[in-house]
Design a protein around this motif. Structure first.
Motif, mmCIF file in Angstrom:
data_model
loop_
_atom_site.group_PDB
_atom_site.id
_atom_site.type_symbol
_atom_site.label_atom_id
_atom_site.label_comp_id
_atom_site.label_asym_id
_atom_site.label_seq_id
_atom_site.Cartn_x
_atom_site.Cartn_y
_atom_site.Cartn_z
ATOM 1 N N ASN A 43 -4.675 13.564 25.952
ATOM 2 C CA ASN A 43 -5.547 14.231 26.923
ATOM 3 C C ASN A 43 -7.040 14.001 26.717
ATOM 4 O O ASN A 43 -7.814 14.251 27.633
ATOM 5 N N LYS A 44 -7.439 13.551 25.534
ATOM 6 C CA LYS A 44 -8.871 13.434 25.267
ATOM 7 C C LYS A 44 -9.315 12.043 24.854
ATOM 8 O O LYS A 44 -10.489 11.836 24.565
ATOM 9 N N ARG A 45 -8.422 11.100 24.812
ATOM 10 C CA ARG A 45 -8.778 9.734 24.452
ATOM 11 C C ARG A 45 -8.535 8.811 25.635
ATOM 12 O O ARG A 45 -7.549 8.955 26.353
ATOM 13 N N GLU A 46 -9.441 7.858 25.798
ATOM 14 C CA GLU A 46 -9.280 6.885 26.879
ATOM 15 C C GLU A 46 -8.120 5.963 26.563
ATOM 16 O O GLU A 46 -7.835 5.670 25.415
ATOM 17 N N ARG A 47 -7.477 5.482 27.608
ATOM 18 C CA ARG A 47 -6.382 4.525 27.457
ATOM 19 C C ARG A 47 -6.951 3.129 27.643
ATOM 20 O O ARG A 47 -6.738 2.476 28.660
ATOM 21 N N ASP A 48 -7.700 2.707 26.625
ATOM 22 C CA ASP A 48 -8.436 1.451 26.745
ATOM 23 C C ASP A 48 -8.061 0.416 25.687
ATOM 24 O O ASP A 48 -8.678 -0.632 25.601
ATOM 25 N N ALA A 68 -12.681 -11.746 23.003
ATOM 26 C CA ALA A 68 -13.441 -10.609 23.512
ATOM 27 C C ALA A 68 -12.882 -9.274 23.016
ATOM 28 O O ALA A 68 -13.580 -8.286 23.004
ATOM 29 N N PHE A 69 -11.638 -9.255 22.616
ATOM 30 C CA PHE A 69 -11.017 -8.017 22.130
ATOM 31 C C PHE A 69 -10.651 -8.190 20.673
ATOM 32 O O PHE A 69 -10.081 -9.201 20.311
ATOM 33 N N PRO A 70 -10.963 -7.261 19.861
ATOM 34 C CA PRO A 70 -11.717 -6.039 20.082
ATOM 35 C C PRO A 70 -13.216 -6.280 19.911
ATOM 36 O O PRO A 70 -13.633 -7.025 19.034
ATOM 37 N N SER A 71 -13.985 -5.643 20.737
ATOM 38 C CA SER A 71 -15.434 -5.774 20.656
ATOM 39 C C SER A 71 -16.076 -4.550 20.018
ATOM 40 O O SER A 71 -17.289 -4.492 19.894
ATOM 41 N N LYS A 72 -15.263 -3.564 19.631
ATOM 42 C CA LYS A 72 -15.769 -2.381 18.934
ATOM 43 C C LYS A 72 -14.672 -1.878 18.003
ATOM 44 O O LYS A 72 -13.558 -2.396 18.001
ATOM 45 N N ASN A 73 -14.988 -0.881 17.209
ATOM 46 C CA ASN A 73 -14.026 -0.331 16.266
ATOM 47 C C ASN A 73 -12.860 0.335 16.981
ATOM 48 O O ASN A 73 -12.998 0.850 18.078
ATOM 49 N N MET A 74 -11.715 0.340 16.307
ATOM 50 C CA MET A 74 -10.519 0.996 16.813
ATOM 51 C C MET A 74 -10.538 2.437 16.300
ATOM 52 O O MET A 74 -10.859 2.680 15.146
ATOM 53 N N ARG A 75 -10.203 3.375 17.156
ATOM 54 C CA ARG A 75 -10.138 4.795 16.779
ATOM 55 C C ARG A 75 -8.675 5.194 16.680
ATOM 56 O O ARG A 75 -7.914 4.990 17.618
ATOM 57 N N VAL A 76 -8.299 5.766 15.553
ATOM 58 C CA VAL A 76 -6.906 6.105 15.296
ATOM 59 C C VAL A 76 -6.759 7.613 15.163
ATOM 60 O O VAL A 76 -7.418 8.234 14.337
ATOM 61 N N VAL A 77 -5.908 8.193 15.997
ATOM 62 C CA VAL A 77 -5.569 9.616 15.908
ATOM 63 C C VAL A 77 -4.338 9.731 15.016
ATOM 64 O O VAL A 77 -3.312 9.092 15.279
#
Length: 122
Positions: free
Chosen positions: A87-92, A31-40
């Protein structure tokens, strides 16, 4: 002799934990990951962190069967990117921070940002 018993106990406990994790349902693992990973990335595009992140992507992308989306936030020796991440990204688990810890720890020490390392990171 006591050291040997402690080591054996730790080995058996670790083996038991590994067996228990292996028994988890396969559907949950898929089930993980079910969407793209976002990298800062707290530097500008094209630098060392960018190149290293793409090497990371070359290995982990196919393994996880997902894509990595890169967002660059240069400024204040990395502080801009760190504050976006904290501060602006979810901890998911889909938002990652990819930085160069050496120079960025200098930023942390000299600029006294409003977050604590490592307590505020997951």
């Amino acid at each position: 002799m006591t050291t040997r018993n402690i080591t054996r106990r730790r080995f058996l406990a670790g083996t038991g934990a590994a067996v228990a994790l292996g028994a988890l349902p396969e559907a949950r693992a898929q089930a993980f990951p079910s969407k793209n990973m976002r990298v800062v990335i707290p530097t500008g595009q094209g630098g060392g962190a960018d190149r290293l992140a793409r090497v990371f992507d070359d290995f982990w992308g196919p393994l996880l069967k997902t894509q990595f989306e890169y967002n660059f936030f240069p400024g204040a020796a990395g502080q801009v990117g760190y504050e976006v991440y904290l501060n602006k990204r979810e901890r998911d688990g889909y938002n990652l921070l990819f930085g160069n810890m050496g120079p960025e720890m200098i930023m942390y020490a000299l600029q006294k940002p409003p977050y604590r390392f490592p307590q505020d990171y997951q």
